[in-house]
Enzyme design. Structure first.
Site, mmCIF file in Angstrom:
data_model
loop_
_atom_site.group_PDB
_atom_site.id
_atom_site.type_symbol
_atom_site.label_atom_id
_atom_site.label_comp_id
_atom_site.label_asym_id
_atom_site.label_seq_id
_atom_site.Cartn_x
_atom_site.Cartn_y
_atom_site.Cartn_z
ATOM 1 C CD GLU A 237 22.981 -2.672 18.920
ATOM 2 O OE1 GLU A 237 23.542 -2.028 18.031
ATOM 3 O OE2 GLU A 237 21.877 -3.234 18.766
ATOM 4 C CD GLU B 155 -11.216 -4.092 -6.527
ATOM 5 O OE1 GLU B 155 -10.420 -3.486 -7.247
ATOM 6 O OE2 GLU B 155 -12.156 -4.771 -6.977
#
Length: 519
Positions: free
Chosen positions: A77, A318
């Site tokens: 490839e 948080e």
């Protein structure tokens, strides 16, 4: 030492086992029980972008670096220049290995100007080139990327299949351990696009990149290792700056040592409720609704570590770092000073910024670099957003398992869905993994909102069963006496118990008499 020395069969065994070659890909040798079978071919299949080419290159690179085993990379490839360039992002200098004669990249990529096949198609020339390279470089490892490209270049699939059989047979005859990549269309569909590739290989490994909820999750599954054992099922992995990192959660063993040493929570009354503090290598879960004081307990926990000249890491998902510093300072804790003393490290990140496997890798890397005695995660529930229960549970197992392995005390928080009343701790799928559970909740007493704290569970130790009032002042947490005259507090519907004052006074006097004078 070669890659096969630690996984070679025992000559005294009744049945001759198949020797395996270690890949040194993080976690893969654990789930494959030693690596890839020597002298056999392994098909690595996956959709586009799952890490197939990376796996094949890392297999060769680790063999060269760790065991001085030369390798041959056959590319159908990408060009060799692209492969070398892409490998640099992982810190792998393939060009240097090529110059040193330890790696040979055989370019079989298609001609950009197109090509026309005249006559019958065969791979005879390619097979001979591979054979020559293996003999010249004395290569023990071969990677072929990818088989799919051969089918795409030539229409006659039956002929291509025949030629692939020839190629694999020749590589097996030579004794090379081979990795071949192929592409599939669906994550849970056929193993390979053309339906024949898996029959050519002795072994099949499947890479997936599945969208679960709002995030993608990478997993690796060994479908078969012919003639040898391996672990079944999918295992999460991530791609880091150093390549593929698999988390072999099923390979984890409960072999860590247990300590009787206690560490303080940073809250004196809570230590008393826990029989003298937390065990040194335990995992504690503080669960409750938002605002019940979970982050405050975490802050006291890491502050106490720093006060004892122990290192601690706070992973916050948080609140921002600035917000954590401000809130801690309002309770009399100077996190910035602790950071300057190199005793505290704060790591803040949005849960959605990465997948759970990536967060797990970051946590492990931070622990490995900083070497803390304690860690805190605030909160686990934030990381559970948008992921499956199984993925979340595997993440928690990975974190707790690594913390126990390193003998680290961990305090994790979990935000419950219900604001008041009873809530199922087992719904979070983490209650059985943790050693201690601290339950925080709101209760309504005489028309006023109060907080309650209870040591719900503690393995291997006596603990206070009382539900006590939990107050938060400008100085931090303050645990009061239990709600003695109330029942059904956990259910969220506290009911006052009628107390006979004379009976209660007699009970108090009797308790004092039984205790006796202090020595």
């Amino acid at each position: 030492m070669t890659s096969a020395e630690m996984t070679s069969p025992n000559n005294n065994s009744e049945h001759q086992a198949i020797a395996k070659m270690r890949t040194m890909i993080e976690g893969f040798d654990d789930i494959s029980h030693g690596g890839l079978p020597i002298g056999r071919s392994t098909l690595v299949s996956g959709t586009s972008g799952t890490g197939k080419t990376l796996f094949s290159i890392q297999f060769l690179y680790n063999g060269i670096i760790e065991f001085d085993e030369p390798g041959v990379f056959v590319t159908f490839e990408e060009t060799p220049q692209d492969i070398i360039k892409n490998a640099r992002s992982f810190g792998w200098d393939l060009a240097k290995l090529v110059d040193e004669g330890k790696l040979f990249i055989l370019d079989a990529s298609p001609d950009p100007e197109g090509q026309e096949v005249v006559g019958g198609f065969d791979l005879s020339a390619l097979i001979e080139r591979i054979n020559y390279a293996i003999q010249k470089y004395r290569a023990r490892r071969v990677s072929i990327d990818s088989v799919t490209s051969v089918f795409q270049q030539y229409d006659a699939s039956s002929v291509v299949r025949r030629e692939l059989f020839r190629l694999v047979a020749r590589l097996k005859q030579i004794g090379a351990t081979t990795v071949m990549t192929t592409e599939r269309i669906e994550e849970y569909g056929p193993i390979a696009r053309y339906g024949v590739e898996e029959f050519v290989s002795d072994n099949v490994v499947i890479l997936r990149n599945v969208l679960e909820g709002e995030r993608r999750r990478r997993t690796l599954e060994i479908l078969k290792l012919r003639g040898t054992s391996h672990m079944k099922g999918e295992y999460p992995f991530t791609i880091t700056d150093h390549g593929i990192n698999i988390f072999p959660l099923g390979a984890m063993r409960l072999t860590q040592r247990s300590s009787n040493v206690r560490v303080s929570s940073g809250v004196v009354r809570l230590d008393e409720m826990c029989g003298g503090g937390f065990f040194k290598d335990s995992i504690i879960l503080a669960t409750g609704a938002t605002g019940t004081g979970k982050t405050l307990l975490v802050s006291r926990f890491v502050e106490n570590a720093c006060a004892n000249k122990e290192r601690a890491i706070l992973f916050a998902y948080e609140e921002s770092r600035a917000q954590l510093l401000r809130n801690a300072y309002s309770w009399g804790m100077d996190f910035e000073e602790m950071e300057r003393q190199n005793l505290l490290k704060i790591v803040c990140a949005y849960p959605e910024s990465a997948g759970l496997e990536d967060h797990l890798q970051i946590i492990k890397s931070e622990i490995n670099d900083f070497k803390p005695a304690r860690i805190a995660i605030d909160s686990l529930s934030a990381l559970a957003r948008g992921v499956s229960n199984n993925a979340f549970r595997q993440f928690v197992i990975g974190v707790t398992g690594y913390a126990k392995q390193e003998e680290i005390t961990g305090l994790f928080t979990n935000t419950s869905d219900q604001f008041m009343g009873a809530h199922s701790i087992t719904d979070s799928h983490i209650s059985t993994i943790t050693d201690t559970i601290i339950l925080l909740q709101y209760v309504e007493i005489r028309g006023e909102m109060s907080r309650a704290i209870n040591v719900f569970k503690m393995r291997g130790s006596w603990h206070d069963k009382a539900i006590r009032e939990f107050m938060i002042s400008d100085k931090g947490p303050d645990i009061k006496d239990s709600f003695r005259n109330f029942e059904r507090i956990i259910s969220g519907s506290p009911t006052r118990i009628t107390v006979d004052e004379k009976s209660e006074l007699s009970r108090i006097v009797r308790g004092v008499q039984e205790k006796g004078p202090e020595s």
